[in-house]
Design a protein around this motif. Structure first.
Motif, PDB file in Angstrom:
ATOM      1  N   ALA A   1       0.836  -1.191   0.000  1.00 44.19           N
ATOM      2  CA  ALA A   1       0.000   0.000   0.000  1.00 44.19           C
ATOM      3  C   ALA A   1       0.875   1.247   0.000  1.00 44.19           C
ATOM      4  CB  ALA A   1      -0.909   0.005   1.230  1.00 44.19           C
ATOM      5  N   GLU A   2       1.898   1.205   0.837  1.00 37.13           N
ATOM      6  CA  GLU A   2       2.805   2.343   0.911  1.00 37.13           C
ATOM      7  C   GLU A   2       3.459   2.609  -0.430  1.00 37.13           C
ATOM      8  OE1 GLU A   2       5.880   2.280   3.943  1.00 37.13           O
ATOM      9  OE2 GLU A   2       4.303   2.056   5.452  1.00 37.13           O
ATOM     10  N   ASN A   3       3.900   1.540  -1.030  1.00 39.40           N
ATOM     11  CA  ASN A   3       4.577   1.661  -2.311  1.00 39.40           C
ATOM     12  C   ASN A   3       3.666   2.285  -3.350  1.00 39.40           C
ATOM     13  OD1 ASN A   3       6.722   1.450  -3.931  1.00 39.40           O
ATOM     14  ND2 ASN A   3       6.617  -0.779  -4.233  1.00 39.40           N
ATOM     15  N   THR A   4       2.420   1.821  -3.380  1.00 39.44           N
ATOM     16  CA  THR A   4       1.452   2.350  -4.333  1.00 39.44           C
ATOM     17  C   THR A   4       1.220   3.828  -4.078  1.00 39.44           C
ATOM     18  OG1 THR A   4       0.387   0.212  -4.123  1.00 39.44           O
ATOM     19  CG2 THR A   4      -0.803   1.893  -5.369  1.00 39.44           C
ATOM     20  N   GLN A   5       1.041   4.122  -2.806  1.00 32.24           N
ATOM     21  CA  GLN A   5       0.827   5.530  -2.439  1.00 32.24           C
ATOM     22  C   GLN A   5       1.981   6.383  -2.931  1.00 32.24           C
ATOM     23  OE1 GLN A   5       0.336   5.255   1.756  1.00 32.24           O
ATOM     24  NE2 GLN A   5      -1.899   5.233   1.650  1.00 32.24           N
ATOM     25  N   THR A   6       3.199   5.887  -2.654  1.00 33.45           N
ATOM     26  CA  THR A   6       4.383   6.645  -3.037  1.00 33.45           C
ATOM     27  C   THR A   6       4.403   6.865  -4.546  1.00 33.45           C
ATOM     28  OG1 THR A   6       5.523   5.518  -1.242  1.00 33.45           O
ATOM     29  CG2 THR A   6       6.878   6.751  -2.756  1.00 33.45           C
ATOM     30  N   GLN A   7       4.097   5.793  -5.286  1.00 34.21           N
ATOM     31  CA  GLN A   7       4.119   5.894  -6.747  1.00 34.21           C
ATOM     32  C   GLN A   7       3.100   6.915  -7.232  1.00 34.21           C
ATOM     33  OE1 GLN A   7       6.242   4.529  -8.794  1.00 34.21           O
ATOM     34  NE2 GLN A   7       7.291   3.363  -7.171  1.00 34.21           N
ATOM     35  N   MET A   8       1.897   6.819  -6.627  1.00 34.14           N
ATOM     36  CA  MET A   8       0.840   7.735  -7.032  1.00 34.14           C
ATOM     37  C   MET A   8       1.232   9.167  -6.731  1.00 34.14           C
ATOM     38  SD  MET A   8      -2.562   5.689  -5.847  1.00 34.14           S
ATOM     39  CE  MET A   8      -3.652   7.072  -5.740  1.00 34.14           C
ATOM     40  N   ARG A   9       1.711   9.370  -5.510  1.00 33.87           N
ATOM     41  CA  ARG A   9       2.066  10.717  -5.072  1.00 33.87           C
ATOM     42  C   ARG A   9       3.169  11.293  -5.963  1.00 33.87           C
ATOM     43  NH1 ARG A   9       2.579   9.992   0.679  1.00 33.87           N
ATOM     44  NH2 ARG A   9       0.433  10.438   1.238  1.00 33.87           N
ATOM     45  N   LYS A  10       4.099  10.384  -6.298  1.00 36.00           N
ATOM     46  CA  LYS A  10       5.248  10.835  -7.080  1.00 36.00           C
ATOM     47  C   LYS A  10       4.823  11.378  -8.441  1.00 36.00           C
ATOM     48  CE  LYS A  10       9.186   8.777  -8.653  1.00 36.00           C
ATOM     49  NZ  LYS A  10       9.919   7.529  -8.864  1.00 36.00           N
ATOM     50  N   GLY A  11       3.914  10.598  -9.085  1.00 34.09           N
ATOM     51  CA  GLY A  11       3.457  11.032 -10.393  1.00 34.09           C
ATOM     52  C   GLY A  11       2.664  12.325 -10.295  1.00 34.09           C
ATOM     53  N   ILE A  12       1.828  12.385  -9.297  1.00 35.68           N
ATOM     54  CA  ILE A  12       0.958  13.558  -9.140  1.00 35.68           C
ATOM     55  C   ILE A  12       1.765  14.780  -8.758  1.00 35.68           C
ATOM     56  CG2 ILE A  12      -0.883  14.533  -7.704  1.00 35.68           C
ATOM     57  CD1 ILE A  12      -2.069  11.620  -7.785  1.00 35.68           C
ATOM     58  N   LEU A  13       2.818  14.563  -7.940  1.00 28.78           N
ATOM     59  CA  LEU A  13       3.675  15.670  -7.519  1.00 28.78           C
ATOM     60  C   LEU A  13       4.278  16.340  -8.753  1.00 28.78           C
ATOM     61  CD1 LEU A  13       5.160  17.177  -5.176  1.00 28.78           C
ATOM     62  CD2 LEU A  13       7.008  15.530  -5.494  1.00 28.78           C
ATOM     63  N   GLU A  14       4.759  15.522  -9.662  1.00 26.38           N
ATOM     64  CA  GLU A  14       5.396  16.059 -10.861  1.00 26.38           C
ATOM     65  C   GLU A  14       4.400  16.902 -11.661  1.00 26.38           C
ATOM     66  OE1 GLU A  14       7.990  12.939 -12.243  1.00 26.38           O
ATOM     67  OE2 GLU A  14       7.877  13.786 -14.265  1.00 26.38           O
ATOM     68  N   TYR A  15       3.204  16.367 -11.785  1.00 22.87           N
ATOM     69  CA  TYR A  15       2.127  17.056 -12.508  1.00 22.87           C
ATOM     70  C   TYR A  15       1.791  18.383 -11.825  1.00 22.87           C
ATOM     71  CZ  TYR A  15      -2.618  17.665 -14.470  1.00 22.87           C
ATOM     72  OH  TYR A  15      -3.743  18.159 -15.073  1.00 22.87           O
ATOM     73  N   CYS A  16       1.678  18.326 -10.482  1.00 28.10           N
ATOM     74  CA  CYS A  16       1.320  19.529  -9.741  1.00 28.10           C
ATOM     75  C   CYS A  16       2.371  20.607  -9.876  1.00 28.10           C
ATOM     76  CB  CYS A  16       1.121  19.199  -8.263  1.00 28.10           C
ATOM     77  SG  CYS A  16      -0.423  18.377  -7.930  1.00 28.10           S
ATOM     78  N   VAL A  17       3.635  20.172  -9.791  1.00 25.17           N
ATOM     79  CA  VAL A  17       4.731  21.147  -9.913  1.00 25.17           C
ATOM     80  C   VAL A  17       4.653  21.828 -11.275  1.00 25.17           C
ATOM     81  CG1 VAL A  17       7.233  21.344 -10.120  1.00 25.17           C
ATOM     82  CG2 VAL A  17       6.243  20.036  -8.256  1.00 25.17           C
ATOM     83  N   LEU A  18       4.445  21.029 -12.308  1.00 22.93           N
ATOM     84  CA  LEU A  18       4.345  21.599 -13.650  1.00 22.93           C
ATOM     85  C   LEU A  18       3.163  22.561 -13.728  1.00 22.93           C
ATOM     86  CD1 LEU A  18       5.201  18.491 -15.836  1.00 22.93           C
ATOM     87  CD2 LEU A  18       6.536  20.601 -15.639  1.00 22.93           C
ATOM     88  N   LEU A  19       2.048  22.191 -13.103  1.00 23.23           N
ATOM     89  CA  LEU A  19       0.861  23.046 -13.112  1.00 23.23           C
ATOM     90  C   LEU A  19       1.159  24.388 -12.446  1.00 23.23           C
ATOM     91  CD1 LEU A  19      -2.165  20.714 -12.285  1.00 23.23           C
ATOM     92  CD2 LEU A  19      -1.787  22.043 -14.378  1.00 23.23           C
ATOM     93  N   ILE A  20       1.846  24.308 -11.284  1.00 17.05           N
ATOM     94  CA  ILE A  20       2.149  25.536 -10.539  1.00 17.05           C
ATOM     95  C   ILE A  20       3.048  26.435 -11.377  1.00 17.05           C
ATOM     96  CG2 ILE A  20       3.397  26.413  -8.512  1.00 17.05           C
ATOM     97  CD1 ILE A  20       2.304  23.852  -7.041  1.00 17.05           C
ATOM     98  N   ILE A  21       4.053  25.817 -11.997  1.00 11.28           N
ATOM     99  CA  ILE A  21       4.984  26.625 -12.783  1.00 11.28           C
ATOM    100  C   ILE A  21       4.295  27.181 -14.030  1.00 11.28           C
ATOM    101  CG2 ILE A  21       7.194  26.577 -14.034  1.00 11.28           C
ATOM    102  CD1 ILE A  21       8.082  24.393 -12.098  1.00 11.28           C
ATOM    103  N   SER A  22       3.324  26.459 -14.507  1.00  8.08           N
ATOM    104  CA  SER A  22       2.657  26.906 -15.731  1.00  8.08           C
ATOM    105  C   SER A  22       1.931  28.230 -15.530  1.00  8.08           C
ATOM    106  CB  SER A  22       1.671  25.821 -16.224  1.00  8.08           C
ATOM    107  OG  SER A  22       0.558  25.796 -15.349  1.00  8.08           O
ATOM    108  N   LYS A  23       1.658  28.569 -14.257  1.00  5.11           N
ATOM    109  CA  LYS A  23       0.956  29.828 -14.004  1.00  5.11           C
ATOM    110  C   LYS A  23       1.881  31.023 -14.124  1.00  5.11           C
ATOM    111  CE  LYS A  23      -0.832  28.057 -10.167  1.00  5.11           C
ATOM    112  NZ  LYS A  23      -1.468  28.084  -8.848  1.00  5.11           N
TER     113      LYS A  23
END
Lengths: 110, 515
Positions: free
Chosen positions: A3-25
């Motif tokens: 479960a932890e591993n999955t969470q980490t994987q999910m968070r990791k992918g989403i983190l990258e997306y979020c960072v890009l979103l923030i910078i896109s502003k």
């Protein structure tokens, strides 16, 4: 553990997306990115952001400008490249799909 | 007080405390090790360092401080995240952090837990044996010809003391990395255990002895202070009484007594006041200080003490001024000689006449109408004049011209020669001849209100060869060169009067007169 591993994987992918979103502003400083992420309750420590930014930059998605600071040496301000913009758009689509997938999955379950 | 270092981080100069520096170094080393496998490690680490520098600057600016402390580093690390937190997020980077210094142990002296110099405590950390057993071994070795003591001293010299945090951590075998630092730091914050370590037995004994000594010393000091207060108060009282006596009761004319007779009457009161202040103020200050010691209070405030200082300085200055002024009156010396011819006799009887005639000055002094006492005499019992330094001297010489003469050499000192001469002329010396009896006064007299200016009279009696002189023992103190002691015969006589004869070689004692 799994479960932890999955969470980490999910968070990791989403983190990258979020960072890009923030910078896109617009052009933004690393610690401001952290502040935004904290606001979004995607808690990270600053130290994890720098490798990510460097990786994204080296992949051509980001670039940065040195901006003079009122106190101390100049700071790196990040912004998206063309490639980065394409990436964000593609990720938007992916997210829609994923979101749809999850929503639907949940509805089916109900 | 803590030692600080200057570091250059992210192109900023930062002052940092030594402990904080050690923690920061440990952190950055871990961060570097963590990203070492990444291709962009240099850039990442530089970014992190820049950000850390920026956070330091912000903290220092916000809190208006100069130096980065341990908790600042802890705060920055919390914000930046530890390597462990990085690993949770980022797993593709190889997370095999080399266990830096893990298990490495160094031998230090532990003065926090040690009894004498921390040698045993240091070994107990190093060997992981309870310190008690090591102390027992050490104590036993002390009794084996004292070799243990020597060994201990040598180890005291050789083994360094664990001073810094990292040294203490090496000593205990704790991993000198960030976790170790943070644990160590948190321990310290939790109970201040590192600082308030139980002190050893000897340290306690020394402490106890010190406390007892301190108390005894304090008591002793207080007793002394009390005595000083008592004594100082008496002195002050005495000073005040003498001041009142000198200034207030002019009846007891102080001008006759040394040293008052030196000072001119017109500025005598001022000078006495000044001298009084010059002595009284330090006495007051001493008393006040002793009160402060005795009662642990602030006895006087700054203004009062400053005022006292000013008053004292004024007193001292005035005293010095008058003292120089008075002493300047002794600059010149003048003398004149008055020669009297005496009626010739074969034998002279020299007497010191203690009686003197009641003078006009005396009548003023004693407030007695002189008309009632005219011609009466005062018997002065004083052997020598206490009132003045010795100032009458007599020498007996051979006369060359066959005449008997008495030369009176008056001399005095003064500001100028005229001044001195005037003083000399004001000297009255009582000498009279009644047939063969020569009466000498034991002291000279000055007109009233004349100050002492080294007035003296030197009497030179010249008699021709063959003249006999009867000299009383009393003359010893006035006579130059001769004295009755040089006239002691074999006969153990104890006469007051000795007979002297003038010869070609000067005055000779006639030893056989008594026969």
């Amino acid at each position: 553990m799994i479960a932890e591993n999955t969470q980490t994987q999910m968070r990791k992918g989403i983190l990258e997306y979020c960072v890009l979103l923030i910078i896109s502003k617009g052009e933004i400083y690393a610690s401001d990115i952290i502040a935004e992420l904290k606001k979004a309750k995607l808690l990270v420590v600053e130290g994890t952001l720098y490798p990510l930014l460097t990786r994204l930059k080296n992949n051509g998605l980001l670039s940065y400008n040195w901006v003079e600071s009122t106190s101390g040496p100049p700071r790196k301000y990040y912004l998206l490249t063309e490639q980065g913009r394409d990436m964000v758009n593609r990720l938007d689509v992916t997210w829609m799909e994923l979101s749809y997938a999850i929503e639907t999955s949940k509805q089916i379950k109900q | 007080m803590k030692k600080t270092l200057n570091i250059n981080i992210g192109n900023s100069i930062i002052h940092i405390e030594e402990e904080a520096y050690e923690m920061l170094t440990a952190y950055l080393n871990e961060v570097k090790a963590h990203f070492a496998t990444s291709a962009d490690h240099y850039e990442i680490v530089t970014d992190i360092e820049n950000r850390i520098a920026e956070m330091f600057r912000e903290i220092l600016f916000q809190q208006q401080r100069q130096v980065v402390e341990l908790q600042d580093v802890a705060q920055v690390i919390a914000q930046m995240g530890t390597v462990k937190q990085f690993e949770e997020v980022d797993e593709e980077a190889d997370s095999t952090v080399p266990p830096s210094h893990e298990g490495v142990k160094k031998l230090y002296r532990d003065t926090d837990e040690g009894i004498v110099a921390g040698v045993c405590a240091g070994f107990s950390h190093y060997l992981e044996i309870d310190v008690r057993w090591i102390r027992v071994i050490a104590l036993i070795s002390f009794f084996i010809g004292g070799s243990g003591i020597l060994a201990y001293l040598i180890m005291w010299m050789i083994i360094p003391r664990a001073v810094s945090r990292s040294e203490k951590m090496y000593m205990k075998g704790e991993a000198v990395n960030l976790q170790g630092f943070i644990r160590n730091f948190e321990e310290e914050l939790a109970g201040n255990q590192l600082i308030k370590r139980s002190t050893g037995f000897i340290a306690e004994v020394v402490d106890a002895i010190g406390r007892v000594l301190g108390k005894v010393g304090k008591l002793f000091l207080k007793i002394i202070a009390g005595l000083i207060i008592l004594f100082g108060c008496f002195c002050l009282l005495g000073l005040c009484i003498s001041l009142a006596m000198v200034l207030g009761f002019s009846d007891a004319n102080p001008n006759d007594y040394f040293p008052f007779n030196i000072v001119n009457t017109d500025y005598l009161p001022t000078m006495i006041l000044a001298v009084f202040v010059a002595f009284a103020v330090p006495l007051i200050a001493l008393i006040l200080f002793s009160i402060r010691v005795l009662f642990n209070t602030r006895a006087i405030n700054r203004t009062v003490s400053f005022a006292l200082l000013i008053v004292w300085l004024a007193g001292v200055m005035t005293s010095i001024f008058y003292i120089t002024k008075v002493s300047s009156e002794f600059k010149e010396r003048a003398e004149f000689t008055d020669v009297k011819d005496l009626k010739p006799y074969g034998t002279y009887n020299l007497l010191i006449n203690r009686t003197r005639f009641f003078s006009k000055e005396d009548s003023v002094r004693y407030r007695i109408s002189s008309s009632n006492y005219r011609g009466r005499v005062i018997l002065n019992d004083e052997d020598g004049p206490f009132t003045m330094p010795r100032n009458v001297s007599l020498s007996i010489e051979k006369s060359d011209n066959g005449k008997v003469t008495l030369a009176q050499n008056f001399s005095a000192q003064g500001k100028t020669f005229e001044n001195a001469l005037q003083y000399a002329q004001n000297i009255h010396y009582g000498f009279s001849q009644q047939d063969s009896v020569l009466n000498f006064s034991p002291q000279l007299q000055l007109t009233k209100n004349t100050n002492w200016r080294g007035q003296s009279v030197e009497l030179i009696l010249k008699v021709p060869v063959g003249v006999k002189l009867l000299l009383h023992r009393d003359f010893d103190r006035y006579l130059q060169r001769y004295g009755s002691w040089s006239c002691e015969g074999e006969t153990d006589d104890d006469q007051d009067v000795k007979v002297w004869t003038m010869t070609e070689d000067g005055l000779k004692c006639d030893l056989h007169k008594s026969e």
